[in-house]
Enzyme design. Structure first.
Site, PDB file in Angstrom:
ATOM      1  CB  THR A 263       8.326   7.735   4.155  1.00  0.00           C
ATOM      2  OG1 THR A 263       7.168   7.610   3.137  1.00  0.00           O
ATOM      3  CG2 THR A 263       7.505   7.264   5.608  1.00  0.00           C
TER       4      THR A 263
ATOM      5  CB  THR B  79       4.692   9.550   4.291  1.00  0.00           C
ATOM      6  OG1 THR B  79       4.948   9.667   2.892  1.00  0.00           O
ATOM      7  CG2 THR B  79       3.340   8.529   4.180  1.00  0.00           C
TER       8      THR B  79
ATOM      9  NE  ARG C 286      -0.321   4.959  -2.573  1.00  0.00           N
ATOM     10  CZ  ARG C 286       0.752   4.911  -1.698  1.00  0.00           C
ATOM     11  NH1 ARG C 286       1.111   5.778  -0.871  1.00  0.00           N
ATOM     12  NH2 ARG C 286       2.029   4.181  -2.191  1.00  0.00           N
TER      13      ARG C 286
ATOM     14  CB  SER D 120       7.627  13.626   1.094  1.00  0.00           C
ATOM     15  OG  SER D 120       8.886  13.657   1.904  1.00  0.00           O
TER      16      SER D 120
ATOM     17  CB  THR E  74      11.326   5.500   2.737  1.00  0.00           C
ATOM     18  OG1 THR E  74      11.034   6.261   2.075  1.00  0.00           O
ATOM     19  CG2 THR E  74      12.892   4.894   2.408  1.00  0.00           C
ATOM     20  N   GLY E  75       9.780   4.461   0.128  1.00  0.00           N
ATOM     21  CA  GLY E  75       9.816   4.216  -1.323  1.00  0.00           C
ATOM     22  C   GLY E  75       8.241   3.686  -1.697  1.00  0.00           C
TER      23      GLY E  75
HETATM   24  N1  ASP Z   1       6.249   4.726   1.319  1.00  0.00           N
HETATM   25  C1  ASP Z   1       5.416   5.896   0.833  1.00  0.00           C
HETATM   26  C2  ASP Z   1       4.221   5.430   0.458  1.00  0.00           C
HETATM   27  O1  ASP Z   1       4.312   4.725  -0.541  1.00  0.00           O
HETATM   28  C3  ASP Z   1       6.098   6.938   0.066  1.00  0.00           C
HETATM   29  C4  ASP Z   1       7.638   6.892   0.200  1.00  0.00           C
HETATM   30  O2  ASP Z   1       8.503   6.782   1.241  1.00  0.00           O
HETATM   31  O3  ASP Z   1       8.262   7.553  -0.865  1.00  0.00           O
HETATM   32  O4  ASP Z   1       3.164   5.996   0.853  1.00  0.00           O
END
Ligand code: ASP
Length: 332
Positions: free
Chosen positions: A192, A210, A220, A79, A243-244
């Site tokens: 991330t 990330t 994207r 990731s 994160t997320g």
């Molecule tokens: N925040 C990151 C993104 O949207 C991905 C993640 O942290 O899972 O690119």
């Protein structure tokens, strides 16, 4: 004679008072902890690298860059950086940002072929008048700065992408640790590293890096390279990272919101909780399906976190705890 004695006595008292106030200031500085915190379990190894810098008297900025480079180089981490899962079309494209507590910042988005986007982000901050470079321009800049180009897609990541293509009909998905088949680091999930540090001078810095959502649409960009969304740092108040699902964090200027809530007097944990609630209030239906987590560190070195769903953890490293991993409280 009496005057001379009075003068000498008061000069000696002044010197003692000065020494005392200097001692009090030094003691206060020593009490406020050197600390580094970062998202997820892979933050433990990253924190160790950052701690080596901090404990040797290095700056928070150098610490977060050194720390973030660890998962970027880790071939088992799908990731972040090298070996990150690719986009829908099979290209590994990376997002990263770095920010110093004095407001200086740099970022890159949709950067391909460079394993350490956090270091390119730092060069953007230090060598250009800009904040964010993207895509082909970011790659050109990185090459001009002497970074080497490499294939970031490993056979393992390529295999996972091919498996996804068989079942997903080419539809990008949003991540969620709530689904049992989407464990953090699993093929359909994405995490991330966001890292925040406080150094011996009380300066703050943060980094966020990330490969973004697995199987995302080409082009994207998530929250991580957007200053104020995936990362924000202000020496006067504190620092935050996320994160997320980046789209939700961008919609709510998440990390800036967390820092501003701390400015109004909230603790790091309470500020993260309010930012998570804000996301849930705006979009209650989707908030139950997705993960977003915030992590914050205030200027006194106090850390806190909160997430939409269970499963978000953060790593803490300071003089007392080297490899601590703490579960973040969650809304659901
Ligand atoms: N925040 C990151 C993104 O949207 C991905 C993640 O942290 O899972 O690119």
């Amino acid at each position: 004679m009496a005057n001379r004695r009075t003068f000498l006595e008061s000069a000696a008292l002044g010197a003692a008072a000065l020494t005392l106030s200097q001692r009090v200031a030094a003691a206060a500085r020593d009490r406020a902890p050197l600390r580094v915190v970062s998202t997820w379990d892979f933050g433990i190894a990253a924190n160790r690298a950052a701690w080596a810098v901090l404990s040797a008297g290095g700056s928070a900025l150098d610490a977060v860059e050194a720390g973030a480079r660890i998962p970027e180089a880790d071939l088992n981490n799908h990731s972040v950086g090298r070996a990150g899962y690719p986009d829908r079309d099979g290209h590994v494209s990376l997002d990263a940002s770095i920010m110093n507590g004095d407001g200086r910042c740099g970022a890159v988005a949709a950067l391909e072929h460079i394993a350490h986007p956090v270091s390119v982000a730092r060069r953007v901050m230090e060598k250009t008048p800009h904040v964010l470079l993207v895509g082909a321009g970011a790659l050109q800049f990185a090459l001009e700065q002497g970074f080497s180009s490499e294939e970031l897609l490993t056979p393992e990541s390529e295999q996972a992408w091919k498996e996804w293509r068989k079942s997903a009909q080419y539809q990008p998905v949003i991540n969620a640790e709530t689904r049992s088949y989407e464990k953090p680091g699993g093929p359909a999930n994405h995490d991330t590293i966001g890292m925040l540090a406080r150094d011996r001078q009380g300066r703050l810095a943060g980094a966020c890096t990330t490969s973004g959502l697995a199987w995302k649409l080409r082009g994207r960009v998530g929250d991580s390279p957007i200053v104020g969304a995936g990362l924000y740092v202000d020496d006067e108040v504190g620092a935050a990272t996320s994160t997320g699902v980046g789209e939700e964090v961008i919609r709510n200027a998440g990390s800036f919101l967390v820092v501003e809530l701390m400015r109004q007097g909230r603790s790091p944990q309470d500020a993260c909780r309010e930012a998570v609630r804000r996301i849930a209030r705006r979009n209650p239906k989707s908030a139950k399906e997705i993960q977003v987590g915030f992590l914050a560190l205030n200027r006194d070195g106090e850390a806190g976190a909160w997430a939409l769903q269970k499963g978000f953890s953060y790593a803490v490293c300071d003089a007392h705890k080297q490899d601590a991993l703490l579960p973040a409280p969650s809304l659901y």
